[in-house]
Scaffold this active site. Structure first.
Site, PDB file in Angstrom:
ATOM      1  N   CYS A  90       0.810  -1.215   0.000  1.00  0.00           N
ATOM      2  CA  CYS A  90       0.000   0.000   0.000  1.00  0.00           C
ATOM      3  C   CYS A  90       0.849   1.272   0.000  1.00  0.00           C
ATOM      4  O   CYS A  90       0.548   2.236  -0.717  1.00  0.00           O
ATOM      5  CB  CYS A  90      -0.957   0.009   1.188  1.00  0.00           C
ATOM      6  SG  CYS A  90      -0.175  -0.395   2.757  1.00  0.00           S
ATOM      7  N   HIS A 131      -3.098   6.549   4.196  1.00  0.00           N
ATOM      8  CA  HIS A 131      -1.658   6.651   4.423  1.00  0.00           C
ATOM      9  C   HIS A 131      -1.149   7.991   3.902  1.00  0.00           C
ATOM     10  O   HIS A 131      -1.580   8.459   2.841  1.00  0.00           O
ATOM     11  CB  HIS A 131      -0.910   5.544   3.680  1.00  0.00           C
ATOM     12  CG  HIS A 131      -1.064   4.182   4.267  1.00  0.00           C
ATOM     13  ND1 HIS A 131      -1.758   3.933   5.433  1.00  0.00           N
ATOM     14  CD2 HIS A 131      -0.588   2.974   3.839  1.00  0.00           C
ATOM     15  CE1 HIS A 131      -1.698   2.618   5.683  1.00  0.00           C
ATOM     16  NE2 HIS A 131      -0.997   2.024   4.743  1.00  0.00           N
TER      17      HIS A 131
END
Length: 340
Positions: free
Chosen positions: A130, A243
């Site tokens: 990710c 994130h």
């Protein structure tokens, strides 16, 4: 013309997100199978306005199915992905198991969609980590213009990257801090995550880096350019989803911050929100549910020749996992299946 699609690990965070994105993007699904382990058998999941019951992965026959989106751990993937591939079903795997296999393509469609041709090797395509996925979307167009020599990245990674238990731990721990009689010691994480940051994601390696940091190095080299030097510090922060990354880039050639901003604005998968004023940037809370990778705080680094800094934010359950997998499936359909 529709296709037969299986989602493996359909009851997890990423599996459910895959179902949402298949529906949102109106992927040409003719038939859909939602698969899970035996302990989740019969669990209901949503696909658009339909409710589907999970089937047993252990006994499922992949023959005649076009694509299997895998959102399970490496152990289950190691057992079942070769079974699906042998049956002629393309596996798009979200685990780390196959990412570093030289015969298996590691793809971010905005960056290296042409690598799709490598599917023929083993009928498996790997989805990147990710934290890597969002960064390389930003790096590639800049690399094409000025050639990147070195990247220094510090990540601020949400707990959803560690699964549902991690989300629950942040939630329960945060509440317990306001209730002295309700102590919630760390279980999923090595230290308290509520109101704290933890510079430790995945296991430690011999050189002192963590596996997450190593992944960002190895995957950036495989996806973008093997000659790019990358050093990473990966940090878990008390954010549920999304994130963020602070990225320092050193180029071979000079790249002006204004030109970099223009390049990124024109690049696929990127949204530039970069105003030098209060709130003129994107934070993780604002990116949740969005497809884009958001870039802010673009500025020259005066401490080195040809340096830039930028801030990169994305929904890790989407671009970092489920969305990227569905985008790979779209490339496979458009370039391979539709030509048959």
């Amino acid at each position: 013309m529709g296709y037969k699609i299986a989602v493996v690990g359909a009851t997890g965070n990423v599996g459910r997100e895959m179902l949402n994105i298949l529906d949102e993007r109106q992927f040409p699904v003719d038939e859909l199978a939602v698969l899970a382990s035996r302990r989740s058998l019969g669990t209901e999941v949503s696909f658009g306005d339909k409710t589907l019951k999970t089937q047993d992965l252990d006994t499922f026959d992949f023959s005649g199915w076009d694509i299997a989106l895998f959102a399970v751990g490496s152990d289950a993937t190691k057992k079942y992905a070769p079974v699906a591939a042998k049956a002629g079903c393309l596996v798009i795997d979200n685990s780390s198991l196959y990412r570093y296999d030289p015969e298996i393509p590691l793809i971010v469609p905005e960056v290296n969609a042409d690598a799709i041709e490598g599917y023929k090797n083993k009928m498996i395509i790997a989805n990147p980590n990710c934290s890597t996925a969002q960064m390389v979307v930003a790096l590639k167009p800049l690399h094409d213009r000025a050639t990147i020599k070195r990247v220094v990245v510090s990540t601020y990674q949400s707990v959803s990257g560690a699964g549902k238990e991690a989300i629950d731990e942040l939630w329960d721990q945060t509440k317990s801090i306001y209730n002295p009689t309700d102590n919630k010691p760390p279980k999923k994480f090595t230290k308290q995550i509520a109101f704290n940051v933890i510079p430790h994601i995945d296991v430690f390696m011999d050189d002192g880096s963590t596996k997450e940091e190593w992944k960002m190095v190895a995957e950036t080299k495989k996806i973008v350019d093997k000659d790019i030097k990358v050093t990473a510090t990966c940090v878990r922060v008390p954010v549920f989803v999304g994130h963020a990354e602070s990225v320092n880039i050193e180029f071979e050639d000079h790249l002006d911050e204004d030109e970099a901003r223009d390049i990124l604005r024109e690049s696929p998968g990127i949204m530039v929100i970069d105003k030098r004023e209060d709130g003129g940037y994107v934070t993780p809370v604002e990116c949740v549910g969005d497809y884009a990778t958001f870039i802010s705080r673009i500025r020259q680094d005066s401490t080195i020749d040809n340096g830039l800094n930028l801030w990169c934010v994305s929904d890790n359950l989407r671009k970092g996992a489920a969305l990227n997998a569905v985008q790979i499936a779209e490339v496979y359909v458009n370039r391979i299946l539709s030509k048959r």
